[in-house]
Write a protein that holds these residues in place. Structure first.
Motif, PDB file in Angstrom:
ATOM      1  N   GLY A   1       0.775  -1.233   0.000  1.00 46.69           N
ATOM      2  CA  GLY A   1       0.000   0.000   0.000  1.00 46.69           C
ATOM      3  C   GLY A   1       0.808   1.286   0.000  1.00 46.69           C
ATOM      4  O   GLY A   1       0.239   2.373  -0.029  1.00 46.69           O
ATOM      5  N   LYS A   2       2.148   1.190  -0.001  1.00 45.99           N
ATOM      6  CA  LYS A   2       2.981   2.399   0.024  1.00 45.99           C
ATOM      7  C   LYS A   2       3.943   2.400  -1.155  1.00 45.99           C
ATOM      8  O   LYS A   2       4.516   1.365  -1.510  1.00 45.99           O
ATOM      9  N   LYS A   3       4.149   3.584  -1.756  1.00 52.67           N
ATOM     10  CA  LYS A   3       5.098   3.705  -2.862  1.00 52.67           C
ATOM     11  C   LYS A   3       6.524   3.598  -2.326  1.00 52.67           C
ATOM     12  O   LYS A   3       6.952   4.392  -1.484  1.00 52.67           O
ATOM     13  N   ILE A   4       7.256   2.599  -2.832  1.00 48.88           N
ATOM     14  CA  ILE A   4       8.643   2.371  -2.441  1.00 48.88           C
ATOM     15  C   ILE A   4       9.528   2.698  -3.641  1.00 48.88           C
ATOM     16  O   ILE A   4       9.380   2.097  -4.705  1.00 48.88           O
ATOM     17  N   PRO A   5      10.439   3.651  -3.513  1.00 46.25           N
ATOM     18  CA  PRO A   5      11.272   4.034  -4.664  1.00 46.25           C
ATOM     19  C   PRO A   5      12.242   2.938  -5.070  1.00 46.25           C
ATOM     20  O   PRO A   5      12.542   2.018  -4.298  1.00 46.25           O
ATOM     21  N   ALA A   6      12.736   3.044  -6.305  1.00 49.46           N
ATOM     22  CA  ALA A   6      13.717   2.084  -6.807  1.00 49.46           C
ATOM     23  C   ALA A   6      14.901   2.003  -5.846  1.00 49.46           C
ATOM     24  O   ALA A   6      15.341   3.000  -5.286  1.00 49.46           O
ATOM     25  N   GLY A   7      15.409   0.790  -5.660  1.00 50.11           N
ATOM     26  CA  GLY A   7      16.527   0.585  -4.754  1.00 50.11           C
ATOM     27  C   GLY A   7      16.570  -0.855  -4.297  1.00 50.11           C
ATOM     28  O   GLY A   7      15.756  -1.684  -4.711  1.00 50.11           O
ATOM     29  N   LYS A   8      17.528  -1.161  -3.436  1.00 45.43           N
ATOM     30  CA  LYS A   8      17.671  -2.514  -2.889  1.00 45.43           C
ATOM     31  C   LYS A   8      17.433  -2.465  -1.389  1.00 45.43           C
ATOM     32  O   LYS A   8      18.041  -1.650  -0.685  1.00 45.43           O
ATOM     33  N   TYR A   9      16.557  -3.351  -0.911  1.00 41.78           N
ATOM     34  CA  TYR A   9      16.141  -3.342   0.485  1.00 41.78           C
ATOM     35  C   TYR A   9      16.216  -4.753   1.066  1.00 41.78           C
ATOM     36  O   TYR A   9      16.017  -5.744   0.354  1.00 41.78           O
ATOM     37  N   SER A  10      16.486  -4.818   2.362  1.00 41.02           N
ATOM     38  CA  SER A  10      16.365  -6.102   3.055  1.00 41.02           C
ATOM     39  C   SER A  10      14.904  -6.285   3.483  1.00 41.02           C
ATOM     40  O   SER A  10      14.196  -5.310   3.740  1.00 41.02           O
TER      41      SER A  10
END
Length: 296
Positions: free
Chosen positions: A93-102
């Motif tokens: 439900g939330k916009k997550i920008p491009a990138g690498k996440y754990s």
């Protein structure tokens, strides 16, 4: 001379034995208990990549015992599970920008907390810092359709709206993380702004709004209103009555669908659209039967 020869033979034997032992040691490799995996899925206009370790149950009770409830879990094995986005994606439900996440989680019997964290370099949860969390959200666990001996992550539940889910499965538990492309979010915002709020009178925009609502299975009555308005403004574009006949048919208004299909056919013949002509002739024959005009 005999002593020299005997010494050479003994040295050769020892060398041969050592070589055999080295070869034996090199070939006796135990299988990895929790093999790493990489999952790449096309989503929207780019890809999502998931890397994670895959532990197996091996007769153990998983959630509530091996993985304690209400405790931080790496959501896999070995290094922390990582989620790489090449474009903005709506996650939970939330916009997550491009990138690498754990991707960490806190399992619970009735509810899980999913965590996206900026540090994707960790081994397991060692060094985890909640200060660099980018997002936390809740998901209710479901019963999996079968038993999963090995922890599995996969994508599923794709639909025309650009929605999907990232599914975490182990033992009899299924966790679905909702995903949505930014394209659908942007399209709906544009439709809201221009067609609903401003009520722009533009045939192409009205057609596009109707087509998008129809394709994504939203308000079909609204799609009908927009396509009718578009055809009143532009009665020479084949795609408009062709869409209208599909919408009318889905609403079980077969007389209107038949009339729209006949208008579309006339335009297709004018533009020499051979494939569309063939399809519409079949469609018209079927619609005629539905309204009682076909041959008995």
């Amino acid at each position: 001379m005999k002593k020299i020869l005997l010494g050479s033979v003994l040295a050769l034997c020892v060398s041969s034995i050592c070589l055999q032992e080295t070869v034996a040691q090199a070939t006796l490799k135990a299988p990895t208990a929790s093999p790493d995996a990489t999952l790449v899925q096309n989503f929207g206009e780019s890809d999502i990549t998931v890397t994670y370790g895959r532990p197996s149950a091996r007769g153990r009770k998983i959630f509530g015992q091996l993985i304690p409830f209400d405790s931080l879990w790496r959501t896999g094995a070995n290094d922390c599970t990582a989620l790489a986005l090449r474009e903005t994606v709506i996650v939970g439900g939330k916009k997550i920008p491009a990138g690498k996440y754990s991707l960490f989680s806190i399992p619970g019997p009735e509810e899980w907390t999913l965590i996206l964290n900026r540090d994707a370099t960790l081994h397991g949860a060692f060094g985890y810092d909640p200060q660099v969390d980018i997002y936390r959200f809740k998901v209710k666990p479901e019963a999996a359709g079968r038993y999963y001996e090995t922890f599995t992550i996969e994508f599923g539940d794709f639909n025309p709206r650009g929605e999907s889910s990232l599914n975490l499965m182990w033992e009899n538990t299924l966790i679905k993380i909702p995903l949505q492309t930014i394209a659908d979010f942007n399209n709906m915002a544009e439709i809201q702004k221009r067609l609903i709020d401003k009520q722009e009178k533009n045939a192409e925009l009205l057609f596009q709004g109707a087509a998008y609502y129809y394709a994504t299975k939203r308000d079909i009555q609204q799609a009908k209103t927009w396509v009718e308005a578009a055809e009143k403004m532009d009665n020479k574009t084949f795609s408009i009555p062709n869409l209208a006949q599909k919408i009318y048919a889905d609403l079980s208004d077969y007389p209107s669908a038949l009339a729209a299909a006949q208008r579309a056919l006339a335009l297709a013949e004018k533009e020499k659209l051979s494939s569309a002509i063939k399809d519409l002739n079949k469609r018209i024959a079927d619609l005629q039967k539905r309204v009682g005009l076909g041959k008995n």
